[in-house]
Design a protein around this motif. Structure first.
Motif, short mmCIF file in Angstrom:
data_model
loop_
_atom_site.label_atom_id
_atom_site.label_comp_id
_atom_site.label_asym_id
_atom_site.label_seq_id
_atom_site.Cartn_x
_atom_site.Cartn_y
_atom_site.Cartn_z
N ILE A 1 19.21 67.65 31.68
CA ILE A 1 19.47 68.77 32.60
C ILE A 1 18.78 68.44 33.91
N THR A 2 19.49 68.57 34.98
CA THR A 2 18.91 68.36 36.29
C THR A 2 18.97 69.66 37.09
N GLN A 3 17.97 69.82 37.94
CA GLN A 3 17.92 70.99 38.81
C GLN A 3 17.69 70.52 40.24
N SER A 4 18.33 71.21 41.16
CA SER A 4 18.09 70.89 42.57
C SER A 4 18.20 72.15 43.41
N PRO A 5 17.41 72.23 44.49
CA PRO A 5 16.34 71.28 44.82
C PRO A 5 15.15 71.45 43.90
N ARG A 6 14.20 70.55 43.95
CA ARG A 6 12.99 70.69 43.14
C ARG A 6 12.00 71.62 43.83
N HIS A 7 12.04 71.65 45.14
CA HIS A 7 11.19 72.54 45.91
C HIS A 7 12.04 73.14 47.02
N LYS A 8 11.80 74.43 47.28
CA LYS A 8 12.56 75.10 48.33
C LYS A 8 11.68 76.15 48.98
N ILE A 9 11.68 76.15 50.29
CA ILE A 9 11.01 77.21 51.04
C ILE A 9 12.09 77.91 51.85
N THR A 10 12.13 79.23 51.75
CA THR A 10 13.13 79.98 52.47
C THR A 10 12.51 81.24 53.06
N GLU A 11 13.30 81.96 53.83
CA GLU A 11 12.79 83.17 54.46
C GLU A 11 13.38 84.40 53.79
#
Lengths: 115, 115
Positions: A4-14
């Protein structure tokens, strides 16, 4: 090997932005799940799907949606991101038949920060 | 729906000490039982599972768990822990008995092993 893959691994949003987290599995599993993990709360189920075109709400589904157009993918969408949705998100999958049907396989997780 | 209780939030042990982590569930019928481990910064991995048969289940890395139906318990044990066992451990059971695909997770027990 299946995975199983997930993307993105890190996310910064507003705050207020729409965010979509991807989950892709090559196990050919019918069942897929989205969890969030927060300190003191363990794993909490957000949404789950038992097959193509099937989606169901979990324990903490408010503000989240999923769609299942094929077996491999279950994207998770935050309609309007809120700071309370800052968390680590895990996708999982499992078989729907057989003795091991409850055993879930997890992806590596996505760390989401909402500012 | 099932509930899962893990009694210890944080356990601190020295290397070579014996480990026992408690897990109790609420459902009285046929159950499948799981222990997952999450090493720091990683995703959940299956440690061991019980479906039927011998109530003493052996898993990876020297871990074992005993299913005691009369006590609704599935405690995790290891005779001698290593520093590399430092992780968070989650007990899980099907949400509403053996027929459910969802899992209910306990809140987790963080294990810190001091060298």
């Amino acid at each position: 090997d299946a995975e199983i893959t997930q993307s993105p691994r890190h996310k910064i949003t507003e705050t207020g932005r729409q965010v979509t987290l991807a989950c892709h599995q090559t196990w050919n599993h019918n069942n897929m799940f989205w969890y969030r993990q927060d300190l003191g709360h363990g794993l909490r189920l957000i949404h789950y799907s038992y097959g193509v075109q099937d989606t169901n709400k979990g324990e903490v589904s408010d503000g989240y949606s999923v769609s299942r157009s094929n077996t491999e993918d279950l994207p998770l969408t935050l309609e309007s991101a809120a700071s309370s949705q800052t968390s680590v998100y895990f996708c999982a999958s499992s078989e729907s038949t057989g003795k091991t049907r409850n055993e879930q396989f997890f992806g590596p997780g996505t760390r989401l920060t909402v500012l | 729906a099932q509930s899962v209780s893990q009694h210890n939030h944080h356990v601190i042990l020295s290397e070579a000490a014996s480990l026992e982590l408690g897990c109790n569930y609420s459902y009285g019928g046929t159950v499948n039982l799981f222990w997952y481990v999450q090493y720091p910064g990683q995703h959940l991995q299956l440690l061991l599972k019980y479906f039927s048969g011998d109530p003493l289940v052996k898993g990876i890395k020297g871990f074992e768990a005993e299913f005691i139906k009369s006590k609704f318990s599935f405690n995790l044990r290891k005779p001698s822990v290593q520093w590399s066992d430092t992780a968070e451990y989650f007990c899980a059971v099907p949400y509403s008995g053996a027929g459910s695909y969802q899992l209910t997770f306990g809140k987790g027990t963080k294990l810190s092993v001091i060298p």
